[in-house]
Design an enzyme around this catalytic site. Structure first.
Site, PDB file in Angstrom:
ATOM      1  N   LYS A 196      54.496  72.154  64.346  1.00 31.15           N
ATOM      2  CA  LYS A 196      53.986  72.711  65.776  1.00 31.15           C
ATOM      3  C   LYS A 196      52.589  71.605  65.893  1.00 31.15           C
ATOM      4  CE  LYS A 196      51.780  77.102  67.131  1.00 31.15           C
ATOM      5  NZ  LYS A 196      51.520  78.517  66.876  1.00 31.15           N
ATOM      6  N   SER A 252      53.196  81.455  70.452  1.00 34.57           N
ATOM      7  CA  SER A 252      52.937  80.156  70.631  1.00 34.57           C
ATOM      8  C   SER A 252      53.672  78.953  70.065  1.00 34.57           C
ATOM      9  CB  SER A 252      51.601  79.673  70.563  1.00 34.57           C
ATOM     10  OG  SER A 252      51.008  79.761  69.171  1.00 34.57           O
ATOM     11  N   SER A 280      52.790  84.577  66.729  1.00 33.44           N
ATOM     12  CA  SER A 280      53.124  83.214  67.469  1.00 33.44           C
ATOM     13  C   SER A 280      54.359  82.747  66.686  1.00 33.44           C
ATOM     14  CB  SER A 280      52.097  82.389  67.417  1.00 33.44           C
ATOM     15  OG  SER A 280      51.115  82.686  68.306  1.00 33.44           O
TER      16      SER A 280
END
Length: 451
Positions: A78, A152, A176
């Protein structure tokens, strides 16, 4: 010819250690799939093709090659976690495009275990929202590209669901990991506080955010979690508080007043409850005593975390929804930093978890929103769409307790559905055991049919 795309991390690492395939061959196959599919999915912000192949060769030359639990396994990271030699953009034009001097501790642990970082995945700006879109791209759900992958950690989830990598690294400050995992049919776990290192800085959202795995199987999620936690390969992070028959509470109630759970997600939770009952557990309906203040507590922490992360950035380069979110959070910085409201929530919920070992809920209230430029819309539109589809995750960031998302059933569109399991501190292994029982009794297709 054997293909390694679509195989699990455990399968790949075993084959690499046994010299049935080389790390370079595995990584090259996955890079080819990224090149073929990512134009449709938008999972990656940056792909490290040449660097990944060179690092695969370095893995093959290591002296401890036969002991590496993730030998030659391609992994995506990420884009809010530092990868040595790559910029860390966090989905924003306001962040510097300068290479990181060293890996984040979780990335370093994955590499030490033999994994090869093939790229950095898309996130919404500053990882604020539950849809992954922004000036650097849009991540779509591989099962239904008209829908958002969620956020996210949406790019990481999309990469795994599309078979571009077998596992990916993400983090979870208000859901997330669990939100995109539920959208994309993956297994993930947000570990409890202290299990996986978070590193330093405002990006932890005052201790709400935890780093964790995204995988297609419970075995891979457990394997990756053990590496991230720094435990022996194959061991089980956390301690099991109540082995054997567990007392499972099933709740279909939304923690947020006015938000209802849609029929497919309620049905998934009922189906999972039935599977666990047939596995021998004590299952009954029971709702946690969520306080009426949970919505305002969640909003205060959510906005304050953004305010802290936005402080060093040029606000003129942030999107409007992020600027508004950060501005609303500034008055809460001191009160959120004290941790008093989180401790109050823990005290309120602890008696419930004294009576029940595990809480089972739907993972989401409804399917993800349409994929598109949500960052161009107003702040209120974004907040409403986020809370209406993902009200069930934030409470467990506030308590700091472990929670996972695991597939269970399908939506009318054919995309995966999912449930959430929550436990007391130290029960990560217990939650994964339960998820494994669901996987065994209700196996799911591991990746989306994109070819």
């Amino acid at each position: 010819m054997t293909t390694w795309v679509g195989r699990t991390a455990a399968e790949i690492s075993a084959a690499v250690r046994e010299k049935r395939v080389t790390p370079r061959e595995v990584v090259a196959e996955h890079l080819a799939r990224i090149e073929r599919l990512d134009g449709r999915v938008g999972a990656f912000r940056a792909v490290r093709a040449e660097a990944a192949l060179a690092e695969a060769d370095e893995v093959a030359a290591r002296g401890d090659f036969a002991e590496l639990p993730l030998a030659g396994v391609p992994v995506a990271v990420k884009d809010n976690l530092a990868v040595r030699g790559e910029s860390r953009r966090i989905g924003s034009a306001a962040t510097p495009d300068t290479p990181a001097a060293q890996d984040h501790v979780t990335v370093a642990r994955l590499r030490a275990a033999g994994a090869v970082v093939v790229g950095l995945t898309s996130v919404p700006e500053l990882c604020v929202f539950g849809t992954t879109d922004g000036v650097l791209g849009i991540a779509r759900n591989p099962w239904d590209p008209t829908r958002s992958a969620g956020g996210s950690s949406g790019g990481s989830a999309a990469a795994v669901a599309a078979g571009m990598v077998p596992i990916a690294l993400g983090n979870d400050g208000m859901g997330s990991l669990r939100i995109p995992a539920a959208n994309c049919g993956l297994v993930t776990i947000k570990p409890g506080q202290g299990v996986v290192p978070t590193g330093e800085g405002d990006g932890t959202w005052f201790g709400l955010s935890e780093n964790g795995p995204l995988a297609t199987t419970v075995e891979d999620a457990r394997l990756m979690l053990s590496v991230l936690a720094g435990t022996e390969p194959g061991s089980k992070p956390g301690t099991v508080a109540a082995p054997g028959v567990l007392r499972v509470a099933v709740s279909l109630r939304s923690p947020l007043a006015g938000v209802t759970i849609s029929r497919p997600y309620a049905a998934a939770a009922r189906d999972a409850a039935g599977l666990l009952m047939r596995a021998g557990h004590q299952v009954r309906r029971a709702d946690p005593p969520y306080p009426m203040s949970l919505a305002t507590t969640s909003l205060a922490h959510w906005t304050a975390g953004t305010a802290a992360e936005a402080r060093p950035l040029d606000p003129r380069l942030l999107t409007r929804r992020t600027r508004v979110h950060a501005r609303l959070g500034r008055p809460f910085l001191r009160t959120v930093g004290s941790g008093a409201s989180r401790e109050q929530l823990r005290r309120r919920l602890e008696p419930f978890f004294a009576e029940h070992d595990v809480l089972l809920t739907p993972a989401l209230a409804r399917r993800s929103p349409k994929a598109g430029p949500w960052h161009e819309r107003g702040w209120l539109s974004n907040v409403l769409v986020n809370t209406n589809y993902s009200p069930l995750t934030p409470a467990w960031n506030l308590t700091g307790w472990p929670a996972l998302s695991v597939p269970c059933g399908t939506l009318p569109s054919g995309a995966p559905c999912a449930v959430q399991l929550v436990g007391r501190p130290g029960t990560e292994s217990q939650l994964l055991d339960l998820a494994g029982q669901l996987e065994e009794r209700n196996p799911w297709q591991r990746t989306a049919p994109m070819d």
